[in-house]
Structure formats: structure tokens, C-alpha cells
Design a protein around this motif. Structure first.
Motif, PDB file in Angstrom:
ATOM      1  N   ILE A 164      -7.169   2.750  12.007  1.00 50.34           N
ATOM      2  CA  ILE A 164      -7.891   2.104  10.653  1.00 50.34           C
ATOM      3  C   ILE A 164      -8.145   3.009   9.817  1.00 50.34           C
ATOM      4  N   VAL A 165      -7.341   3.232   8.671  1.00 49.34           N
ATOM      5  CA  VAL A 165      -7.617   4.249   7.711  1.00 49.34           C
ATOM      6  C   VAL A 165      -8.482   3.712   6.643  1.00 49.34           C
ATOM      7  N   SER A 166      -9.447   4.467   5.782  1.00 46.87           N
ATOM      8  CA  SER A 166     -10.102   4.074   4.745  1.00 46.87           C
ATOM      9  C   SER A 166     -10.806   5.492   4.059  1.00 46.87           C
ATOM     10  N   ILE A 201      -6.174   8.778  -0.119  1.00 46.81           N
ATOM     11  CA  ILE A 201      -6.918   9.153   0.939  1.00 46.81           C
ATOM     12  C   ILE A 201      -5.813  10.535   1.730  1.00 46.81           C
ATOM     13  N   HIS A 202      -6.566  11.613   1.760  1.00 45.75           N
ATOM     14  CA  HIS A 202      -5.789  12.708   2.048  1.00 45.75           C
ATOM     15  C   HIS A 202      -5.081  12.771   3.582  1.00 45.75           C
ATOM     16  N   GLY A 259       1.067  15.812   2.227  1.00 49.17           N
ATOM     17  CA  GLY A 259       2.365  15.343   3.084  1.00 49.17           C
ATOM     18  C   GLY A 259       1.855  13.998   3.622  1.00 49.17           C
ATOM     19  N   MET A 260       0.853  13.688   4.190  1.00 48.40           N
ATOM     20  CA  MET A 260       0.205  12.809   4.995  1.00 48.40           C
ATOM     21  C   MET A 260      -0.516  11.800   4.304  1.00 48.40           C
ATOM     22  N   ALA A 261      -0.647  12.040   2.850  1.00 46.80           N
ATOM     23  CA  ALA A 261      -1.772  11.319   2.014  1.00 46.80           C
ATOM     24  C   ALA A 261      -1.182   9.654   1.893  1.00 46.80           C
ATOM     25  N   ARG A 262      -2.209   8.877   1.630  1.00 45.68           N
ATOM     26  CA  ARG A 262      -1.828   7.491   1.571  1.00 45.68           C
ATOM     27  C   ARG A 262      -2.644   7.007   0.059  1.00 45.68           C
ATOM     28  N   ILE A 263      -1.960   6.216  -0.703  1.00 44.24           N
ATOM     29  CA  ILE A 263      -2.458   5.872  -1.727  1.00 44.24           C
ATOM     30  C   ILE A 263      -2.980   4.345  -1.560  1.00 44.24           C
ATOM     31  N   PHE A 264      -4.115   4.103  -2.238  1.00 45.57           N
ATOM     32  CA  PHE A 264      -4.819   3.012  -2.036  1.00 45.57           C
ATOM     33  C   PHE A 264      -4.861   2.164  -3.081  1.00 45.57           C
ATOM     34  N   GLY A 265      -4.804   0.886  -3.219  1.00 44.95           N
ATOM     35  CA  GLY A 265      -4.701  -0.130  -4.589  1.00 44.95           C
ATOM     36  C   GLY A 265      -5.946  -0.019  -5.058  1.00 44.95           C
ATOM     37  N   LEU A 266      -6.286  -0.423  -6.460  1.00 48.44           N
ATOM     38  CA  LEU A 266      -7.705  -0.341  -7.172  1.00 48.44           C
ATOM     39  C   LEU A 266      -8.836  -1.268  -6.270  1.00 48.44           C
TER      40      LEU A 266
END
Length: 840
Positions: free
Chosen positions: A702-704, A646-647, A669-676
Motif C-alpha cells: 500500500i503506497v500513499s 510520491i518519491h 526513478g521509483m517515483a509514483r504520480i498520484f491524481g488530484l
């Protein structure tokens, strides 16, 4: 009175001994009765070992008499030593061995909410002696052990696949029994109840503890190896880094391996057994070797009063348990010669000495350390070894409260000792021993030894300079480890020099020296400055081979730091797509943190879109291509990349344009990695730019993936209209999406289309873009489409779009605050990323 008590105690002991003899052939049915029965027998043995008048145990007669009555009158209980086919053992239930010596059930080590199936001594509250699912913990209390209809022994829980302990194609009339030896055995029975065959036993899969009559060695026929593996920490049963077993090289000796390397060996059996274990009278050790098997085992005398066991702990020590004591019999981390016999000397770099010690202190470090990933599966012993082998490392600690994980610090970080409950315990290297000789020379020499003093000072200065260089190399090595790929060193010493590093195969990155970057940008001259964002200024540069590059330099006053720097470098290095900007390398030197990218000659989307003199260069066809390219890049990030990203900071200024005006998403720089399997998370750190953030993210944290969908919808409407979302130039409204919604409801949606384009747009295409944009900026995340659906809406004319609802941020009387120069610290519009804001 004393004599009377003596006579009464003697009578009591006589009754207690007689009662226990009556119970010898009785199998108690309840767990409480079993415990009393076992402890009564132990107490009688203990009484026989000490004089009647001097033994403190005589005062315990009344509790044991109560146990006796409970034993006699206790009703039948469901607790048993056997799990029959089709039965279940749930979390909270237990199996007890026939004499109540051992019990089997689920337990939660430490403060974790994870469960394990284990066996432990019924009267000993220490940790389990055997664990079934060491590397597969069960979350919560949903664990169930059962022997299914086919005879398989398996663990089941509510969230996940079953854990099969033993699998058989088909076996009828099977059951699992917990024996008084501590062995858990799966048996197939004959119709008359006699044992047909033993299918599986826990003694063939030891954990970290060797019980009497267990084997430690090799079954030559089946190839089965019996060995102990330590827990990763005192609270986590997962497989640790130490293993104790038979030397597989044919030598008749035991050995301990530390992550595959020999750490300790016992020497030949004939001599080592007596030398290592011969002094324990209650333990009878033996070594068996024949054509079928070779193993080490031990038995104990029948009148032993303690729970006997040998344990390999998380430090690689072999512990022998005696009454009221736990004796390390092998310990390579101590200085005692008797315990170090057989230890293999660990190789250290020249900068380290065997006398280097780490001091355990409570406090905090001045900078953020380097934390190894969970996949490294490191114990505290592993962490210490990693720190010792790195010349720049001065401190280490575990990253988790349960003693697992590893974080290390280099010499540019200082330690402050504080005693607060919330602070971590950190192991700090003690350098006093190493520099005492310097002070001795200074004190003893005095003024007459000025040349020598000058030499010492020069040596110290030179050493500190070398340590600083090592610290820089350590930082680069740390980042390279996270990048997990090949790296090419790019230095400038009069001419271009390239040197390959031997790393794992993967993305190819260059490590640039600060001198080469400074030379490429003419010492970061303002003439080469392309712009500035939340990270810091961006410069254009040219390398000696003529390649043009974009250089992003972290500003010292930036709210972003090493975390965002590593996040962006690691993410972009591992993401490969035509609509994502490509990173070439990085530079870490002193306080400088620099990222180097491919150069985008047409700068960013906002450079054209929001400038009245340049926006006419973006005709309708180019705008459609930019929309499609951004959408394809997001689909890759959300769905097809191996990281699923997620950017979180998608905006026009983060969309770069190459020479053909193809869009490239940048600034991760602010991106977030999500699990499968992840869909959304809640964070207390909200980052991004006002006007592009979704309402649930900006207000609730809440981030998605729908967070990026909202930002894309804003950019889509901006591209169609040529106007910023937050702007006083959008009619009488503050928000472009509010204005677009009003025109949509009034049937005048095409009025929002940018009128400065040289050629008119296709009305159907423009309406479809506006329609899709409004769907993307819906107030509730569930009402927004996925990026795959958005791309399908825009590319397929036959796809019917649902009617949009009222978008977010529209409220009568509510105004979006205008960002002025004196409010830039609390507000950001398009140009500058907010590193952190408070969630309302």
C-alpha cells in the motif's frame, strides 16, 4: 400429410394476418407486447414477400400466436415512450417508442463497468444508434435520466456532476418522448397537453449513425451542424477520429475528416448521389438546399424488411445495411477502386510505400514498445497511421482490450508468434514484398555477378545502419513527446554545436550525444566516478564550455530499465523547486541510457552523516537547514506540484548537497504520480530501501503520501543522531527508531543527539525534531502527520505536538536481518535501491 400441413398453414396465415390488422390501431402497453406487435407486423410483411408454400416463416406461426395471446392478456406496464417532468429513468429501465421499434436506456458496451445512455433498435442487438454521454461514461449502475422541475434534461449519477443534455432557464409542463423514428425529443406542452414547442432532439446531436429522415448538413440560421463522428473503437462510444458531414468550404459535397484533415469527399451532389448510393432500391436519397438549410437525408420504402441505417465506423468507412448484409460503401483502407472513389491520398514518408502491409498476428515483442498517453485519445486506425509515418516502426497494437490506445515498436525489437489467450494481437509490417527483388538478384546472378552481389550487400548494410540511426532518433522523439517541451541537441564534432528543435513550449532539456558525455568524463574513467546506486554508476564531468555536470549511467545489469529512466527524466523535467535536483538533459544511444544533472560538489547527505571523519562538519544549524529543505521539497511534491508525486525511495544517499550544503532531493526513478483526488493505491511491485520503507508499503504494497512521511521521519532521526536506522552501532538495538522510542519513554530522548558536533544543539529544537520524527514513523499511516503538518511542527514553536505512539517494526524477539555481502540480492541498506521485492 404434406397437403394437410399446407392447408393448416394457409389457415394459420389467414388468422395471423387478420389478427395483425386488428392490432394496427392498438398501442400495446408492455415491452414484451410491443416487441411481439412489431415483429408480427414485420413477419406479415415478410410473408407477403414470399410464396406461401416456400416461405420458411410459416413454420414460426406458433411462437407468434403465443405473442398474440400475450398481447391481448398482458396487463398495463410501466414501460412507456414518455418521461414526464419530475420522473426518473434508472439503469435497468427503458423507454419504448409507440410501436416498439426503438428503446432508450442505459447499456454497458464490451466488458467495461461503465454505462452510457443510448437508443437502439428494439429487435436488433447490435450497438446503439445514438449515445448521450459519449465522452463522459458513468461508472457502475448509478445512472439516472430525468426531466427536472425547471425543464432541464440531465443525466445524474452517484459519483460526479450531472451531465446536462439540454438546459432551459424555466419551462413548465415539459416531457421527453421517444418517437418511432428513433428521435428522442424534449417538448414543452400546453395546459391541454398539445405541443407548445420542441426544445431539443437527439436528431440534432447525431452519434455515428444516420437514420431515415435525419439530416446531415448545416442549419444556416442557427449555425447548427449535423455530422456523424465514429466511435473510437467497436466497443467504446467515445468520440473517434473520423467525422462525416457537409463540406464547410461552400462546395456542395459530403466529406470525411480524419483528425481535422480531409480524408474523403463525395464530389458534387448532382452526380455523386447516384454514383454512391443510387444502387440501393430501398433507400431514397435526396439533397436539400435553400436559404435556411443545406443537408443530405434519405427515406426508405414502407415495406422494407430490415432496420435501415448508414453508419460511420471506427475505420472511417460508411456502411449501408441491407437484408442479411452490411456493405461498406466508402472505404479508403481497401484496394477496391469502387470503394476508394473520392479518397484523399495520405502522404507517407519516402521510406514507406503504399504497398506496405501490416499482418495481424498473435504473440509478443522482445522489448517494451512506446505507449502513447490516454490523453492522445488514439484509435487503432490512428495507431496504424502513426506507425506508417515513422520509418523505424515495425509493429503496432492497441494498449487496451477494448481496442483503444496505441503502442508501437521500432526495428530493434523482434516478434515471436505464439498462440496464448493472454497474449495480445499485434500488427507486424510484412517486409517480404519489399525485399523480394534482392533475393531475385542473388539467385539469378550467381557467382558471375559477384560485384553486383557485393554492391547489394553494401546497400543492405548501409540501409540497416540508417535504420539503426532512425531507431535512435525515434527513441529520442518518443521521449521528447512525453517530456512535452523544448529540446536542444548537444553534439560534439570538434566544437560545440547547438540546434533548437521546434517543439511545444515547456521545460528546456538538452539531448547529449554519447561522444560528448564520454569526452566530458574522460571515457568514464574511475577517477571521475562519484559513486554507484541502484540505477548504476554516477560520474563527474565537464563540458567544453566549462560547466560541471553529474552523469548517471544506467548499468546493463541494473534491475531498473527504460521505464524508470523515462520516469525520472519526465518527472524531474516537469518539477521545479529549489530543493529538488535539476536535470539538464539525457542521452539514448545504442544500449546506453544516461541522465545528466547539475553537479552537487558536496555529494550526498550520507557521505557526511555516516562518516566519523566528516560528520563534525555538519553543525546543528546546518542539520536543521537540511531537515527544513527536505521537508519543503516533499511538501512541494505532495501538495503544490502539478503532478503530485510520491518519491517512494527517500533516503540519505538520495539527498544531494550543493556548495552551501542546501539539500536537493534526487533519484525519481521509483517515483509514483498520484491524481488530484488520489490518497493511496495498492501495488504488487514494492520498490525502495529497507529501513526507510513504511510497514504497510513493505508488507502489503500500500503506497500513499504517508509512505514518504515515514521515510522522512527515519532521515530526521538519522540527521539528529548521526547514525543509520539499521545498524549494529545503535546501543543493543537493531533499529534507530526503536532506540529513540525507548529513550523517549524513559525521558532521556536528548541522549540520541550526535555528540560529535562542534557546537551543542538547542535542547528544545532537538526535542521537537525527535518528537516530530517519532510521529512520522508511527506504525499506522493514519497516525502520521502530512508533510505540511510536519513542516509546521518544526518551524512553529507554539504548535503543540500530539504524543507519539509506539513506532513501527518494534516487536519483542523480532530481529531485522543484517545485510551481509552474500545477502545483498535480497536486502538493501541505504546505498542500493531494491528494484522489486515480493510483498509478504
Amino acid at each position: 400429410m404434406s397437403a394437410g400441413f399446407s392447408r393448416f398453414s394457409s389457415l394459420n396465415w389467414y388468422l395471423l394476418v387478420m389478427s395483425s390488422k386488428v392490432l394496427v390501431n392498438t398501442q400495446p402497453s408492455s415491452s414484451l407486447a410491443r416487441s411481439c406487435y412489431f415483429n408480427m407486423k414485420q413477419l406479415v410483411l415478410y410473408h407477403n414477400c414470399c410464396p406461401l408454400m416456400n416461405c420458411k416463416a410459416r413454420n414460426l406461426f406458433f411462437p407468434w400466436l403465443l405473442c398474440f395471446f400475450l398481447l391481448v392478456i398482458s396487463p398495463s406496464c410501466s414501460d412507456t415512450d414518455t418521461l414526464a417532468q419530475g420522473q426518473e429513468l434508472k439503469d435497468g429501465d427503458h423507454l419504448f417508442s409507440a410501436s416498439g421499434i426503438f428503446r432508450l436506456g442505459f447499456f454497458k458496451p464490451g466488458h467495461a463497468n461503465t454505462s452510457y445512455l443510448g437508443i437502439w433498435h428494439n429487435t436488433n442487438n447490435e450497438k446503439a444508434v445514438w449515445v448521450a454521454n459519449r465522452d463522459t461514461p458513468i461508472f457502475g449502475n448509478s445512472g439516472t435520466l430525468r426531466v427536472d422541475d425547471h425543464g432541464n434534461l440531465k443525466l445524474s449519477y452517484s459519483e460526479g456532476d450531472s451531465i446536462v443534455l439540454y438546459s432551459v432557464q424555466a419551462a413548465s409542463n415539459t416531457s421527453a418522448i421517444l418517437l418511432d423514428t428513433g428521435n428522442f425529443v424534449l417538448r414543452e406542452l400546453n395546459p391541454d397537453g398539445s405541443i407548445k414547442q420542441e426544445l431539443w432532439q437527439s436528431f440534432n446531436s447525431p452519434s455515428d449513425t444516420l437514420l431515415p429522415n435525419m439530416k446531415l448538413g448545416i442549419d444556416k440560421k442557427s449555425g447548427l451542424s449535423w455530422s456523424l463522428t465514429s466511435w473510437i473503437s467497436d466497443e467504446v462510444p467515445a468520440l473517434g477520429s473520423f467525422t462525416l458531414g457537409m463540406d464547410p468550404n461552400g462546395r456542395n459535397q459530403m466529406a470525411i475528416w480524419w483528425r481535422g484533415n480531409i480524408y474523403w469527399n463525395s464530389g458534387p451532389w448532382e452526380n455523386s448521389l447516384v454514383k454512391i448510393f443510387g444502387k440501393f432500391d430501398d433507400y431514397r436519397f435526396s439533397y436539400i438546399s435553400n436559404e435556411n438549410e443545406t443537408y443530405f437525408t434519405y427515406a426508405v420504402s414502407k415495406d422494407i424488411t430490415i432496420f435501415p441505417r448508414l453508419t460511420l465506423n471506427e475505420k472511417g468507412e460508411i456502411l449501408v445495411f441491407l437484408p442479411d448484409s452490411m456493405i461498406p460503401q466508402v472505404s479508403c483502407s481497401t484496394s477496391a477502386p469502387s470503394l476508394r472513389a473520392g479518397c484523399v491520398e495520405q502522404k507517407l514518408p519516402k521510406c514507406r510505400s503504399p504497398q506496405d502491409k501490416f499482418v495481424y498476428k498473435m504473440g509478443l515483442m522482445s522489448t517494451e514498445g512506446f505507449a502513447f498517453g490516454k490523453s492522445d485519445n488514439l484509435s487503432l486506425s490512428d495507431c496504424r497511421a502513426l506507425c506508417l509515418k515513422n520509418c523505424s516502426c515495425v509493429a503496432y497494437t492497441s494498449t487496451n482490450d477494448d481496442g483503444t490506445g496505441c503502442e508501437i515498436w521500432s526495428k530493434d525489437s523482434s516478434f515471436t508468434e505464439q498462440y496464448r489467450k493472454e497474449l495480445r494481437s499485434i500488427f507486424i509490417i510484412d517486409t517480404k514484398i519489399r525485399i523480394w527483388w534482392i533475393w531475385m538478384i542473388i539467385v539469378c546472378g550467381g557467382a558471375s555477378t559477384f560485384p553486383l552481389l557485393f554492391s547489394v550487400c553494401y546497400v543492405i548494410w548501409r540501409k540497416k545502419k540508417e535504420e539503426a540511426n532512425r531507431s535512435e532518433k525515434m527513441k529520442q522523439a518518443m521521449l521528447l513527446r512525453e517530456l512535452g517541451g523544448n529540446a536542444m541537441s548537444y553534439t560534439l564534432t570538434g566544437k560545440l554545436k547547438k540546434r533548437w528543435r521546434d517543439q511545444k513550449a515547456g521545460p528546456e532539456l538538452q539531448i547529449f550525444s554519447y561522444e560528448s558525455i564520454s569526452d566530458a568524463t574522460d571515457n568514464f574513467s574511475t577517477a571521475n566516478k562519484l559513486g554507484e546506486g541502484g540505477f548504476g554508476p554516477v560520474y563527474k564531468g565537464k563540458l567544453l564550455d566549462g560547466q560541471e555536470i553529474a552523469i548517471k549511467r544506467l548499468s546493463r545489469s541494473s534491475g531498473q530499465g527504460l521505464v524508470e529512466f523515462k520516469n525520472e527524466a519526465i518527472l524531474i523535467a516537469k518539477l521545479q523547486h529549489t530543493n529538488l535536483v535539476r536535470i539538464l538533459g539525457f542521452c539514448i544511444q545504442g544500449g546506453e541510457k544516461i541522465l545528466i544533472y547539475e553537479y552537487m560538489p558536496n555529494k550526498s547527505l550520507d557521505f557526511f552523516l555516516f562518516d566519523s571523519s566528516r560528520k563534525n562538519l555538519l553543525n546543528w544549524k546546518k542539520r536543521l537547514g537540511i531537515i527544513e529543505g527536505i521537508g519543503q521539497g516533499l511538501v512541494y511534491l505532495h501538495k503544490y506540484s502539478r503532478l503530485r508525486v510520491i518519491h517512494r525511495d527517500l533516503k540519505a544517499s538520495n539527498i544531494l548537497l550543493d556548495k552551501e550544503m542546501n539539500p536537493k532531493i534526487s533519484d525519481f526513478g521509483m517515483a509514483r504520480i498520484f491524481g488530484l483526488n488520489g490518497s493511496e493505491e495498492k501495488t504488487n511491485r514494492v520498490v525502495g530501501t529497507l529501513g526507510y520503507m513504511s510497514p504497510e508499503y513493505a508488507m502489503k504494497g500500500i503506497v500513499s503520501f504517508k509512505t514518504d512521511v515515514f521515510s522522512f521521519g527515519v532521515i530526521l532521526l538519522e540527521i539528529v543522531s548521526g547514525k543509520k536506522n539499521i545498524s549494529r552501532s545503535v546501543s543493543e538495538h537493531s533499529l534507530l527508531i526503536e532506540y529513540a522510542w525507548q529513550l523517549w519513554n524513559e525521558g532521556r530522548a536528548l541522549e540520541i543527539v550526535d555528540s560529535t558536533m562542534d557546537e551543542p544543539c538547542h535542547p528544545d529544537e532537538a526535542l521537537r525534531c525527535i518528537h516530530a520524527g517519532l510521529l512520522c514513523v508511527q506504525e499506522h499511516a493514519a497516525d502520521r502527520p502530512t508533510m505540511s503538518e510536519v513542516v509546521s511542527m518544526l518551524s512553529k514553536e507554539n504548535v503543540r505536538l500530539p504524543a507519539p505512539k509506539q513506532p513501527a517494526f518494534i516487536d519483542a524477539g523480532e530481529e531485522v536481518p543484517e545485510c551481509t555481502d552474500d545477502k545483498l540480492n535480497n536486502c538493501s541498506i541505504n546505498d542500493v535501491t531494491i528494484s522489486e521485492i515480493d510483498v509478504r
